[in-house]
Motif scaffolding. Structure first.
Motif, PDB file in Angstrom:
ATOM      1  N   THR A 143       0.826  -1.199   0.000  1.00  0.00           N
ATOM      2  CA  THR A 143       0.000   0.000   0.000  1.00  0.00           C
ATOM      3  C   THR A 143       0.865   1.256   0.000  1.00  0.00           C
ATOM      4  OG1 THR A 143      -0.121   0.033   2.417  1.00  0.00           O
ATOM      5  CG2 THR A 143      -1.875  -1.145   1.239  1.00  0.00           C
ATOM      6  N   ALA A 144       0.297   2.316  -0.510  1.00  0.00           N
ATOM      7  CA  ALA A 144       0.910   3.644  -0.432  1.00  0.00           C
ATOM      8  C   ALA A 144      -0.180   4.609   0.031  1.00  0.00           C
ATOM      9  CB  ALA A 144       1.470   4.066  -1.779  1.00  0.00           C
ATOM     10  N   VAL A 145       0.059   5.274   1.155  1.00  0.00           N
ATOM     11  CA  VAL A 145      -0.940   6.143   1.774  1.00  0.00           C
ATOM     12  C   VAL A 145      -0.418   7.573   1.792  1.00  0.00           C
ATOM     13  CG1 VAL A 145      -2.274   6.595   3.869  1.00  0.00           C
ATOM     14  CG2 VAL A 145      -1.765   4.231   3.192  1.00  0.00           C
ATOM     15  N   ARG A 146      -1.273   8.510   1.403  1.00  0.00           N
ATOM     16  CA  ARG A 146      -0.882   9.915   1.454  1.00  0.00           C
ATOM     17  C   ARG A 146      -0.598  10.327   2.899  1.00  0.00           C
ATOM     18  NH1 ARG A 146      -1.543  13.243  -2.836  1.00  0.00           N
ATOM     19  NH2 ARG A 146      -2.791  12.491  -4.620  1.00  0.00           N
ATOM     20  N   ASP A 147       0.443  11.105   3.057  1.00  0.00           N
ATOM     21  CA  ASP A 147       0.787  11.601   4.392  1.00  0.00           C
ATOM     22  C   ASP A 147       1.506  12.932   4.218  1.00  0.00           C
ATOM     23  OD1 ASP A 147       0.980  11.098   7.348  1.00  0.00           O
ATOM     24  OD2 ASP A 147       3.119  11.315   6.881  1.00  0.00           O
ATOM     25  N   GLY A 148       0.791  14.016   4.510  1.00  0.00           N
ATOM     26  CA  GLY A 148       1.384  15.331   4.341  1.00  0.00           C
ATOM     27  C   GLY A 148       1.710  15.586   2.886  1.00  0.00           C
ATOM     28  N   GLY A 149       2.985  15.892   2.613  1.00  0.00           N
ATOM     29  CA  GLY A 149       3.401  16.191   1.259  1.00  0.00           C
ATOM     30  C   GLY A 149       3.969  15.015   0.512  1.00  0.00           C
ATOM     31  N   GLY A 150       3.717  13.806   0.992  1.00  0.00           N
ATOM     32  CA  GLY A 150       4.284  12.641   0.317  1.00  0.00           C
ATOM     33  C   GLY A 150       3.433  11.407   0.474  1.00  0.00           C
ATOM     34  N   TRP A 151       4.085  10.249   0.340  1.00  0.00           N
ATOM     35  CA  TRP A 151       3.422   8.953   0.442  1.00  0.00           C
ATOM     36  C   TRP A 151       4.216   8.047   1.370  1.00  0.00           C
ATOM     37  CZ3 TRP A 151      -1.080   7.898  -2.372  1.00  0.00           C
ATOM     38  CH2 TRP A 151      -1.407   8.813  -3.372  1.00  0.00           C
ATOM     39  N   VAL A 152       3.503   7.169   2.062  1.00  0.00           N
ATOM     40  CA  VAL A 152       4.145   6.173   2.918  1.00  0.00           C
ATOM     41  C   VAL A 152       3.813   4.788   2.364  1.00  0.00           C
ATOM     42  CG1 VAL A 152       4.293   5.165   5.216  1.00  0.00           C
ATOM     43  CG2 VAL A 152       4.067   7.643   4.951  1.00  0.00           C
ATOM     44  N   ILE A 153       4.859   4.057   2.010  1.00  0.00           N
ATOM     45  CA  ILE A 153       4.697   2.745   1.367  1.00  0.00           C
ATOM     46  C   ILE A 153       4.985   1.641   2.371  1.00  0.00           C
ATOM     47  CG2 ILE A 153       5.475   1.248  -0.509  1.00  0.00           C
ATOM     48  CD1 ILE A 153       6.413   3.776  -1.984  1.00  0.00           C
ATOM     49  N   ASP A 154       4.103   0.632   2.402  1.00  0.00           N
ATOM     50  CA  ASP A 154       4.298  -0.550   3.239  1.00  0.00           C
ATOM     51  C   ASP A 154       4.023  -1.793   2.410  1.00  0.00           C
ATOM     52  OD1 ASP A 154       4.699   0.169   6.259  1.00  0.00           O
ATOM     53  OD2 ASP A 154       3.177   1.579   5.528  1.00  0.00           O
ATOM     54  N   THR A 175      -3.087   2.448  -3.865  1.00  0.00           N
ATOM     55  CA  THR A 175      -3.362   3.764  -3.302  1.00  0.00           C
ATOM     56  C   THR A 175      -4.839   3.938  -2.971  1.00  0.00           C
ATOM     57  OG1 THR A 175      -3.379   4.532  -5.615  1.00  0.00           O
ATOM     58  CG2 THR A 175      -1.394   4.964  -4.312  1.00  0.00           C
ATOM     59  N   ASP A 176      -5.672   3.046  -3.472  1.00  0.00           N
ATOM     60  CA  ASP A 176      -7.106   3.041  -3.141  1.00  0.00           C
ATOM     61  C   ASP A 176      -7.559   1.588  -3.102  1.00  0.00           C
ATOM     62  OD1 ASP A 176      -9.810   3.283  -2.821  1.00  0.00           O
ATOM     63  OD2 ASP A 176     -10.119   4.629  -4.534  1.00  0.00           O
ATOM     64  N   PRO A 177      -7.472   0.933  -1.937  1.00  0.00           N
ATOM     65  CA  PRO A 177      -7.779  -0.495  -1.836  1.00  0.00           C
ATOM     66  C   PRO A 177      -9.181  -0.863  -2.305  1.00  0.00           C
ATOM     67  CG  PRO A 177      -6.653   0.266   0.136  1.00  0.00           C
ATOM     68  CD  PRO A 177      -6.991   1.486  -0.659  1.00  0.00           C
ATOM     69  N   ALA A 178     -10.110   0.091  -2.292  1.00  0.00           N
ATOM     70  CA  ALA A 178     -11.494  -0.214  -2.676  1.00  0.00           C
ATOM     71  C   ALA A 178     -11.713  -0.135  -4.180  1.00  0.00           C
ATOM     72  CB  ALA A 178     -12.447   0.749  -1.969  1.00  0.00           C
ATOM     73  N   ALA A 179     -10.712   0.343  -4.917  1.00  0.00           N
ATOM     74  CA  ALA A 179     -10.914   0.585  -6.353  1.00  0.00           C
ATOM     75  C   ALA A 179     -10.382  -0.525  -7.236  1.00  0.00           C
ATOM     76  CB  ALA A 179     -10.272   1.915  -6.739  1.00  0.00           C
ATOM     77  N   GLY A 180      -9.917  -1.621  -6.669  1.00  0.00           N
ATOM     78  CA  GLY A 180      -9.422  -2.734  -7.471  1.00  0.00           C
ATOM     79  C   GLY A 180      -8.251  -2.338  -8.339  1.00  0.00           C
ATOM     80  N   SER A 219       6.958   1.589   6.411  1.00  0.00           N
ATOM     81  CA  SER A 219       6.740   3.032   6.575  1.00  0.00           C
ATOM     82  C   SER A 219       7.770   3.811   5.764  1.00  0.00           C
ATOM     83  CB  SER A 219       6.805   3.435   8.053  1.00  0.00           C
ATOM     84  OG  SER A 219       5.781   2.802   8.791  1.00  0.00           O
ATOM     85  N   CYS A 220       7.920   3.394   4.530  1.00  0.00           N
ATOM     86  CA  CYS A 220       8.894   3.990   3.609  1.00  0.00           C
ATOM     87  C   CYS A 220       8.290   5.266   3.014  1.00  0.00           C
ATOM     88  CB  CYS A 220       9.231   2.984   2.511  1.00  0.00           C
ATOM     89  SG  CYS A 220      10.328   3.614   1.227  1.00  0.00           S
ATOM     90  N   ARG A 221       8.862   6.392   3.355  1.00  0.00           N
ATOM     91  CA  ARG A 221       8.298   7.682   2.961  1.00  0.00           C
ATOM     92  C   ARG A 221       9.001   8.220   1.717  1.00  0.00           C
ATOM     93  NH1 ARG A 221       5.327  11.470   5.628  1.00  0.00           N
ATOM     94  NH2 ARG A 221       5.451  10.194   7.513  1.00  0.00           N
ATOM     95  N   VAL A 222       8.195   8.528   0.694  1.00  0.00           N
ATOM     96  CA  VAL A 222       8.728   9.144  -0.523  1.00  0.00           C
ATOM     97  C   VAL A 222       7.974  10.444  -0.778  1.00  0.00           C
ATOM     98  CG1 VAL A 222       9.415   6.936  -1.538  1.00  0.00           C
ATOM     99  CG2 VAL A 222       7.156   7.885  -2.054  1.00  0.00           C
ATOM    100  N   PRO A 223       8.628  11.431  -1.383  1.00  0.00           N
ATOM    101  CA  PRO A 223       7.938  12.700  -1.669  1.00  0.00           C
ATOM    102  C   PRO A 223       6.897  12.550  -2.763  1.00  0.00           C
ATOM    103  CG  PRO A 223      10.157  12.709  -2.587  1.00  0.00           C
ATOM    104  CD  PRO A 223      10.053  11.465  -1.761  1.00  0.00           C
TER     105      PRO A 223
END
Length: 387
Positions: A143-154, A175-180, A219-223
């Motif tokens: 998953t990649a979740v928006r967090d502030g000015g970037g994304w957090v990948i797990d 980035t949207d688990p409900a959207a397939g 919790s890998c954070r990328v811009p």
């Protein structure tokens, strides 16, 4: 049968590739296999020689040659000496990652990473496969979740070619688990990014010199600027570019098939049994006649795919046909050639034995034979009503 695929410029380039292989690859092949890792220095040497980034624009350090025939020349020369591991790493860089950056990347992304990929300073990988999701990429869990000015990948990725050496990795995440399939995106993750780590270098059946690894994202954070392409279109971006990857696999399969036949033809002429060269035996001649014919027929189709890819007209279905057929033929030919070598075919000092180990993955990665047939089969009935 005379081939008309190449022009003089391609043959001139072949001389450059062959000289590189003789100097930088052949003397080190066995050591790379033994240490289960190819030296990074060969990447820099290839970049200096102009073997990397062939399709990248010249202002980004590339060769400015989107013509895929140049890549095919590289594959033929690598296959000729049994450099399958080296080819595998270079193919991921030039035939998979580079097109993603060139097609989808922003100007900032392209100027930041493409020059290093062309020079061999930057080694790249793509991380799609997971422990529970291979050919069915819609099953990924990263998953990649928006967090502030970037994304957090797990998440966890596995079977990643160039995974140990990689300085840059394209990661597929939800980035949207409900959207397939419409809820996946691609991200660029650099080597030193906090939360990104490598697991073990995987111990494979073949391709021992090529590094394959597990990758972990905790919790890998990328811009925000490391999003590649359009958010939510990651799966479609992959589907749109799979024809090139699958054609690359098919072309190398064909190259290995032809190399194996050449090694075996020479061996049969030199090896004697019962007082005669084994090439005098009808079984040997008939088997080689069968295999050479199949290889030449397949070459005609593969060459058409190379031309279509260079013209940007190759369909996903035609690429699937080339991929499954050429790789299955490679497996058949290499197996029969081992048999014709007898006991020596089982000795790793002979290139046919190494090819036997390296060949098995060809019908699996890039989409299994079964998936290729499913793609073709669905196309046969696309738009037709059931009765």
């Amino acid at each position: 049968m005379q081939r008309k695929l190449y022009e003089q410029d391609h043959e001139d380039f072949r001389d450059i590739v062959r000289e590189f292989v003789t100097r930088e690859a052949t003397p080190h092949l066995r050591r790379w296999e033994d240490q289960h890792l190819i030296d990074r220095t060969v990447w820099a040497a290839a970049g200096k020689q102009g073997l990397l980034g062939l399709g990248a624009p010249e202002d980004l350090g590339g060769g400015g040659q989107p013509d895929f025939r140049y890549r095919a020349v590289v594959m033929e020369e690598f296959a000729r000496v049994g450099a399958a591991s080296l080819h595998s790493g270079f193919a991921v860089q030039d035939d998979v990652v580079l097109p993603y950056l060139l097609d989808l990347g922003t100007e900032e992304q392209k100027h930041r990473w493409v020059p290093g990929m062309c020079s061999g300073e930057t080694i790249a990988a793509i991380a799609m496969t997971e422990p529970g999701a291979g050919s069915d990429l819609q099953g990924i869990r990263a998953t990649a979740v928006r967090d502030g000015g970037g994304w957090v990948i797990d998440g966890v990725k596995t079977f990643i070619t160039n995974g140990i050496h990689a300085d840059l990795v394209i990661v597929l995440a939800r980035t949207d688990p409900a959207a397939g399939a419409k809820g996946m995106s691609l991200f660029l993750v650099e080597r030193e990014t906090p939360g990104f780590s490598r697991g073990r270098k995987l111990d494979k059946v073949g391709l021992h010199g090529q590094d394959t690894a597990e990758l972990f994202f905790d919790s890998c954070r990328v811009p925000a600027g490391n999003l590649l392409g359009t958010e939510g279109r990651g799966f479609m971006h992959l589907m749109e570019r799979l024809p090139r990857e699958r054609t690359s696999i098919a072309v190398f399969a064909q190259c290995v098939t032809e190399a194996a036949l050449e090694w075996t033809r020479d061996y049969c002429a030199e090896r004697t049994a019962f007082g005669s060269p084994i090439s005098d035996f009808q079984h040997s001649r008939f088997l080689l006649a069968e295999l050479v014919t199949e290889a030449e027929v397949t070459r005609a189709y593969v060459d058409r795919c190379i031309e279509a890819l260079s013209e940007e007209s190759l369909s996903a279905v035609d690429a699937a046909k080339a991929k499954w057929w050429a790789t299955e033929l490679q497996a058949k030919v290499v197996d029969r050639c081992v048999q014709l070598h007898g006991g020596y075919g089982y000795m790793l000092e002979y290139p046919i034995a190494r090819a036997f180990l390296d060949t098995r993955i060809q019908t699996i990665f890039g989409g299994t034979t079964e998936i290729m047939k499913e793609i073709i089969g669905r196309d046969l009935y696309a738009g037709k009503r059931s009765r």
